[in-house]
Design an enzyme around this catalytic site. Structure first.
Site, PDB file in Angstrom:
ATOM      1  N   CYS A 272       0.694  -1.000  -0.040  1.00  0.00           N
ATOM      2  CA  CYS A 272       0.029   0.132  -0.163  1.00  0.00           C
ATOM      3  C   CYS A 272       0.922   1.400  -0.075  1.00  0.00           C
ATOM      4  O   CYS A 272       2.099   1.004  -0.293  1.00  0.00           O
ATOM      5  CB  CYS A 272      -1.066   0.030   1.075  1.00  0.00           C
ATOM      6  SG  CYS A 272      -0.149   0.048   2.704  1.00  0.00           S
ATOM      7  N   THR A 273       0.260   2.598   0.428  1.00  0.00           N
ATOM      8  CA  THR A 273       1.011   3.589   0.024  1.00  0.00           C
ATOM      9  C   THR A 273       2.178   3.679   1.074  1.00  0.00           C
ATOM     10  O   THR A 273       3.281   3.701   0.771  1.00  0.00           O
ATOM     11  CB  THR A 273       0.253   5.044   0.287  1.00  0.00           C
ATOM     12  OG1 THR A 273      -0.898   4.744  -0.752  1.00  0.00           O
ATOM     13  CG2 THR A 273       1.017   6.316   0.185  1.00  0.00           C
TER      14      THR A 273
END
Length: 421
Positions: A272-273
């Site tokens: 994810c980020t």
């Protein structure tokens, strides 16, 4: 069994980059050992010596994010975040961090008020912070001269001392937020019980070098992009699957369906980020009985720094960010197209009409043509109104959340449909 020095000498004999040896002499020796062990596994895959050493090293490593209820923790060194990156032209550096540890519920509001006041007034921070009984999640921009002052504040406060790991530096630096907002709320809107008992089911955290090695070694493994569909649209790892969901609450149900037919010991990779969504999703999967869940430590943000240092990347395109930057370039690949004219573009915009606020991809030419809006006549007209006029003529939200983040549902051949269609 070879130690760090012996492994480093082995690298030198093999003619690998000398930077690893330099790193080995620093306090960040653990990170170097990851790179050394990665190399040994790749070059000598049949040697049980290196496999045993790697597994033993990894199994004894301190968790980078989970502290739990442990109270006997030493303060972190004040210089642990050095070297600091160069600031943006405005003097700001953008960082993120998260950690899972016990914060008494009866202290949360007072702690929130203290952070809001002191970090804003004394340190000049702007950004977004969530506090809850299971820890902290922060995305911040800070004047570069106050980075160590922030670390001093954390290590001098009994609630945080020794509990916050190294700051996760952004790829691009400037003041990415307008103001500081500190809220008492769960760190991730998971839609199900989230506490330290659940979060203790940690996935395996892979630093970028080891992540890359394992992805190359297991190209057929399930690779999940735990970000939103619109984030996946402008940047992603090859062969990554993004669950078709519009919120994290919905996403976990889709992920469980995707994993349902897989053996519980089959590898599951997720990213994810910045890492926190995978920490939570990985914990849920581990609690469900999946034993081989691996996540990218530090998320795409950390991998992007690694890619810039090494000059190679399995991630293509841009990493979307939830601030006014709207994204950071990892590679120059442009994976998406303008929603209005179809030209290659990966720049997100929100329609300038706040009651519309559609999130879509818009090239510079279309931004100029449509005055920064989605292009409908009402939005163009309202984008040119004064603030007082907008207040006097306030309108309800035009789109549902799903429509607002799925421009393919509201554009047809580059033309916006009416909200009632």
């Amino acid at each position: 069994m070879l130690g760090r020095r012996g492994l480093t000498q082995l690298l030198y004999q093999a003619g690998t980059v000398s930077q690893l040896r330099c790193n080995a002499s620093r306090s960040a020796a653990a990170g170097c050992q990851f790179q050394i062990a990665t190399y040994c596994l790749a070059k000598y895959p049949s040697s049980p010596k290196y496999k045993l050493d790697w597994k033993r090293y990894y199994s004894t490593r301190k968790s980078p994010y989970f502290i739990g209820t442990n109270t006997s923790i030493s303060a972190q060194p004040l210089d642990m975040d050095q070297p600091y990156p160069a600031s943006g032209a405005d003097g700001f550096v953008t960082i993120s961090f998260y950690s899972f540890f016990e914060l008494p519920a009866n202290m949360l509001q007072a702690l929130r008020d203290k952070i809001q006041r002191e970090w804003s007034e004394d340190l000049g921070l702007v950004g977004r912070i969530y506090l809850y009984d299971h820890g902290i999640n922060a995305q911040l921009s800070i004047p570069k001269e106050n980075i160590q002052n922030l670390r001093k504040w954390l290590e001098s406060n009994p609630s945080f001392s020794g509990r916050i790991g190294k700051f996760n530096w952004a790829l691009e630096h400037n003041r990415a937020f307008k103001a500081l907002h500190v809220r008492v709320r769960p760190l991730v809107a998971a839609g199900e019980m989230l506490d330290l008992n659940v979060l203790a089911n940690e996935p395996e955290y892979l630093p970028p070098a080891e992540w890359e090695h394992e992805l190359r070694d297991q190209p057929d493994a399930l690779l999940l992009d735990m970000r939103n569909v619109y984030e996946h649209r402008v940047g992603r790892f090859d062969n990554a699957q993004c669950p078709d969901a519009d919120t994290f609450r919905e996403e976990m149900a889709v992920v469980r369906d995707m994993c349902a037919q897989r053996p519980h010991d089959a590898p599951i990779f997720m990213y994810c980020t910045g890492g926190i969504r995978c920490s939570v999703a990985g914990a849920f999967l581990k609690a469900d009985g999946y034993t081989n869940v691996k996540t990218l430590q530090g998320g795409v943000v950390a991998y992007g720094r690694y890619a810039r240092q090494t000059g190679k990347s399995l991630f293509k395109g841009k990493n979307f960010t939830f601030d006014k930057r709207r994204g950071e370039e990892v590679t120059s690949d442009v994976l998406a197209k303008c929603d209005q004219c179809g030209e290659p573009c990966d720049t997100f915009a929100n329609c300038a009409n706040n009651s519309c606020n559609l999130l879509f991809i818009q090239c510079p030419a279309c931004a100029q043509k449509h005055h920064g809006t989605c292009g409908c006549s009402e939005c163009v007209e309202r984008a040119q109104m004064s603030h007082d006029q907008l207040i006097q003529n306030r309108l309800p939200p035009r789109w549902t959340h799903r429509e607002r983040v799925r421009p393919e549902l509201v554009f047809k051949n580059g033309v916006i449909r009416t909200a009632s269609a």
